[in-house]
Scaffold this active site. Structure first.
Site, short mmCIF file in Angstrom:
data_model
loop_
_atom_site.label_atom_id
_atom_site.label_comp_id
_atom_site.label_asym_id
_atom_site.label_seq_id
_atom_site.Cartn_x
_atom_site.Cartn_y
_atom_site.Cartn_z
N LYS B 78 0.86 -1.20 0.00
CA LYS B 78 0.00 0.00 0.00
C LYS B 78 0.89 1.24 0.00
O LYS B 78 1.87 1.30 0.75
CB LYS B 78 -0.92 -0.01 1.24
N SER B 158 -9.95 2.08 2.32
CA SER B 158 -9.01 2.83 1.50
C SER B 158 -7.97 1.96 0.79
O SER B 158 -7.37 2.40 -0.18
CB SER B 158 -8.28 3.86 2.37
N SER B 182 -10.57 -0.03 6.53
CA SER B 182 -9.85 0.07 5.25
C SER B 182 -9.15 -1.20 4.79
O SER B 182 -8.65 -1.26 3.68
CB SER B 182 -8.82 1.20 5.31
#
Lengths: 484, 494
Positions: B78, B158, B182
């Protein structure tokens, strides 16, 4: 000391003063990073990504800073809070890399305390401490390096500070000066701050208000970042006068932050209360609440050194005057020097030599105590020679001058120059006899009542001995011979 | 031999050990798959050359018999994790050209264990979003599609790029961060597994902060066992993060496959909300039956403050973000837009550098911390947070884990739920309470919606009891035996 009141056109005014002192904690590294906290390095050479507020960086408490804050709190006779919280004080400025300062707000590590200040007339006064909290310093903005731009030096960013807040217990510039001086002495004794105001390791924010004696507190102004004891006094004197003039001129004091101008000794408005930041304090989620064990505090307590007030009391008990004791303890190094000199010597004599002869010589040559060519052990050695009658006090002064110039030990000088006092009664008697034989007329005058001539015979004898004859023996012999 | 990209991590590690293929071959297969799936926009920055170099080193270790826990496993990172010398954007324009001079602890742990990084995965800007539509680097497209409808769907957020990459078989696993859901919500939307461990289990050092008291790193993979392996590497105490907890990391994979006989599974009544999607409710009931069938005991429990979780989350998270994002001021790194004076520069930089959702949360956060509002909002939210935590602690007196839906709906189309922020925020209604309480939670796919989209269930556990969560999750995984593939992959297979 009675309150120093200021005379105004409408009568007397009383000043009310409180101080916030920022003292840099004496540690090698910063409060939340491993970068060096030393003073004077080239700009931006002591900055870790944490101090520069880089993304993803997290603060970790330097436990030595916490230990020293507790130590300071104990030195201020203050309450140590076993639970304290670091909060974020949010505002934007280029020298504040994170966009917030990590400080303590609702739960400081140290609560109320009290210290005693020494005033010029020899009296003392207790000044309350409101709190002490730990926080990180900001960087430094440099506005004079470029015509249109400002530069930022982050070396200072993240340095550990203690903010020590007094109660508004001071009523004159002298008291404020004495407070700062005392605070500096205490942190130096504790080894928690070097107290160097010219390097910025101690800075004061001064809160001043005025009122008619007995009235409620007036509106205060805060003078920011005053960096010497003298400037603290000047700023207070100017600010109190200014406020009195405003009020007597029909105006009112606005609560505001002011700057002290060191060039002309005045203060000027920086920002008013209406422009004050809303700092949006909230507990820093990167740091858990700080919980101390009572044992941790007790351990620190057990290693506290003797502080100036206790030392002063002990020196007075040794026979020193309150004034001498005060002078000696004002600086940790001076007190330690004195204690070494007085080791096995008469304390009063040691105090005299340290505060007059040595201080005078250092003053004359512009040297500080730690640059003294005569060490405490050497001075102690000189005093021993006086005490055991090897030399007289008069000769000692010459020997001291020689020591100061050459750095040699007193004994070496006395030996080398043959200054050893003559204590052999037979030898001295010979000289006395010579002097008496050379002055039959003076003997007659003496015997006819001119007592003062006794000093003449003593002087002549000492002179003839080259100053080395023990004056007490000379006295005894002359008394005996002249009365026969 | 099965395609290298459809192996699980466990299978790949076995194959590497047996020298059936090399780390380089495994990596190249994933690079090829990534290139073919570029339209999904999973990566902000591809790091294929970096991956090839890592694969080479990995092969050398296999040759010497010194392979590590994750040696040779290609993953997506990420883009909230700082990677030394490699661009790290947080999905924001304000960090468009930021190359950190340091490595995040968690990515460093994974590299230490031999993981290979294929790229920096797309995400909502600063992890603020539930659909990956707030990224400054474009939307991520969910590899799944509704039956008979080719409208592009969101992967959730997210950590949308991470979840989509694992679902699309272009990475074997991925890292995510979970602040209010997320990891778990995108795992559910993409039909894969993702775990948010207990707050404090993984270091936050080097992970760009959104809301510090909630942010927690965790992995995505296609099986519970793979998640256990990845978390094993990621977790651990870090003296550089004061909120990380100093306790040993158990061997999580050992919990996988253990019996759940007698395990008490709590079903919180407050998660049965009015007007809930009947498909989700049905799936939840199915999950309860599966756990019962596996030998678990079902217990009704109550988490009475659940209804306040979302509101308090949207006070606390923005409050922390408003302060955490103050450092993006154009002075030291990242984007800088010159203005006439200091304030103009701040305003121009932040106006150009932050997107709409980030600005909205900074404004909310600034407001709730302001003098006069602090007690009414921030302080009250903190008190409520404590009550939410206490709810969980009370519930865990009666049960070992909690079973709930992960998200209130399956993945929605890009552009849907954008009419007002609150509709979007409601996506996190089931994931936020555990975040507020710091509890560990895993989401795994249990079934399909009527229109063919994956649906996930969530298992929540006691603080630092990830082992029980893995144990329960592996039982549910076995019972659900979810083998559906995203349409894009099925088409390719056809």
């Amino acid at each position: 000391m009675a309150h120093a009141l200021l005379k105004g056109e409408t009568g007397d005014w009383e000043m009310v003063i409180g101080l916030e002192v920022h003292a840099q904690i004496l540690t090698k590294s910063k409060l939340f990073s491993g970068a060096s906290a030393a003073f004077g390095a080239a700009p931006n050479t002591q900055v870790s990504p944490i101090d520069a507020g880089f993304p993803g960086m997290l603060p970790v408490i330097n436990t030595l800073c916490i230990e020293k804050a507790v130590r300071t709190g104990l030195g201020l006779n203050a309450k140590i809070n076993l639970y304290s919280v670091f909060e974020r004080k949010n505002y934007f400025y280029p020298d504040l890399p994170q966009g917030y300062q990590i400080s303590q707000y609702q739960h400081p590590i140290v609560g109320e305390g009290e210290i005693e200040i020494d005033l010029p007339d020899g009296s003392t006064k207790a000044i309350g401490i409101e709190r002490l909290h730990v926080e990180q310093d900001a960087g430094k903005s440099l506005h004079d390096q470029h015509p249109a731009k400002s530069y930022v030096d982050l070396n200072r960013s993240g340095n550990p500070l203690m903010e020590i807040v007094s109660k508004p217990h001071m009523n004159s510039a002298e008291e404020a000066a004495a407070y700062v001086t005392k605070l500096r002495a205490i942190v130096r004794y504790l080894d928690t701050c070097d107290g160097n105001m010219d390097e910025g390791s101690m800075r004061c924010d001064v809160n001043v208000s005025v009122r008619k004696p007995g009235d409620a507190l007036g509106t205060r102004c805060e003078i920011k970042n005053v960096n010497s004891v003298r400037f603290v006094q000047q700023a207070i004197e100017y600010e109190a006068r200014r406020q009195i003039e405003v009020i007597e001129g029909g105006g009112t004091i606005k609560q505001e932050t002011r700057l002290f101008d060191t060039k002309n000794g005045t203060t000027r408005a920086m920002r008013s209360k209406e422009d004050a930041h809303d700092y949006r304090y909230f507990p820093d989620p990167d740091l858990l609440p700080l919980k101390l064990e009572q044992g941790f505090v007790d351990n620190i307590k057990s290693t506290l050194p003797e502080l100036p007030d206790a030392k002063k009391k002990r020196f007075i008990a040794l026979g020193l005057s309150s004034y001498d004791a005060g002078v000696l303890v004002a600086e940790k190094e001076r007190a330690a020097f004195f204690e070494k000199v007085s080791n096995n010597n008469d304390p009063k004599m040691a105090a005299n030599w340290v505060t007059t002869e040595l201080a005078g010589a250092l003053n004359k040559t512009g040297k500080s105590l730690d640059e003294s060519p005569v060490s405490a052990e050497q001075l102690g050695g000189l005093l021993k020679l006086i005490a055991d009658n090897t030399i007289s006090g008069k000769i000692a002064k010459d020997v001291f001058a020689e020591m100061f110039a050459s750095g040699k030990d007193a004994a070496t000088i006395v030996e080398g120059k043959g200054l050893k006092q003559v204590t052999d009664t037979g030898a001295i008697e010979k000289i006395v006899d010579e002097v008496l034989a050379e002055n039959p007329d003076k003997i007659a005058e003496y015997k006819s009542g001119k007592d003062k001539l006794f000093g003449f015979f003593v002087g002549q004898t000492l002179k003839k001995s080259g100053g080395k004859a023990n004056p007490a023996i000379v006295n005894d012999l002359l008394k005996k011979k002249l009365s026969s | 031999m099965t395609k290298l990209t459809s192996l699980t991590i466990k299978e790949a590690l076995d194959g590497l050990k047996k020298k059936e293929f090399t780390a380089t071959e495994l990596t190249e297969a994933h690079i090829k798959a990534s290139e073919a799936a570029q339209h999904l926009n999973c990566y902000i920055t591809e790091t294929y050359d970096h991956a090839r170099a890592q694969a080479k080193e990995s092969d050398a270790r296999y040759a010497k018999g010194e392979a590590k826990l994750l040696d040779g496993v290609p993953i997506a990172m990420k883009d909230l994790y700082c990677t030394e010398g490699i661009r790290t954007t947080a999905g924001s324009k304000i960090l468009e050209n930021f190359k950190p001079p340091y490595e995040s602890t968690v990515s460093g742990n994974m590299f230490r264990d031999g993981a290979i990084m294929l790229g920096k995965a797309n995400l909502d800007e600063f992890a603020m979003g539930s659909s990956n539509t707030t990224s400054a680097y474009g939307n991520v497209i969910n590899p799944w599609q509704r039956k008979g409808d080719n409208k592009p769907l969101v992967p959730g957020g997210s950590s949308g790029g991470s979840a989509a990459a694992v679902a699309a078989r272009i990475a074997m696993g991925a890292t995510g961060t979970d602040t209010g859901g997320s990891i778990r919500q995108p795992a559910a939307f993409c039909g894969i597994t993702g775990i948010k461990p207990t707050y404090g289990r993984c270091s936050r050092f080097g992970i760009i902060a959104f809301a510090s008291s909630l942010d927690q790193a965790g992995p995505f993979a296609r099986t519970v066992e793979d998640c256990a392996l990845l978390l094993q590497s990621m977790a651990g105490y870090d003296p550089k993060d004061s909120t990380s907890v100093n306790r040993p990391v158990p061997e999580y994979f050992k919990s996988v496959g253990q019996s759940v006989k007698g395990l008490k599974v709590g079903v919180p009544k407050e998660y049965r909300v009015d007007g809930a999607n009947p498909e989700i409710t049905a799936l939840w009931d199915k999950g309860v039956e599966m756990m019962k069938a596996a030998g678990a005991e079902i217990v009704d429990v109550s988490l009475p403050h659940t209804k306040y979780a979302l509101q308090t989350y949207y006070v606390i998270a923005p409050a922390e973000c408003s302060s955490n994002l103050a450092r993006y001021d154009g002075v030291r790194f990242g984007l800088r837009v010159e203005g006439g004076n200091l304030n103009d520069t701040y305003e121009a930089t932040r106006a150009a550098g932050f997107g709409k959702e980030v600005k909205r949360r900074i404004l909310i956060g600034t407001y709730v911390l302001s003098a006069g509002y602090y007690d009414a909002y921030y302080n009250k939210a903190r008190r409520v947070r404590k009550l939410i935590w206490q709810d969980f602690i009370n519930a865990y007196e009666k049960c070992d884990v909690l079973l709930t839906p992960t998200a209130p709906t399956p993945a929605f189309a890009i552009g849907e739920n954008e009419q007002d922020p609150v509709t979007m925020y409601l996506n996190d209604i089931f994931t936020v309470p555990a975040s507020m309480a710091g509890m560990p939670g895993i989401s795994l796919p249990v079934g399909l919606s009527g229109d063919g989209l994956p649906l996930g269930l969530q298992l929540l556990g006691r603080p630092f009891d990830e082992e029980t969560v893995f144990k329960a999750a592996s039982a549910l995984e076995k019972a659900a035996s979810f083998t559906h593939l995203p349409q894009s992959l099925m088409n390719k297979a056809a």
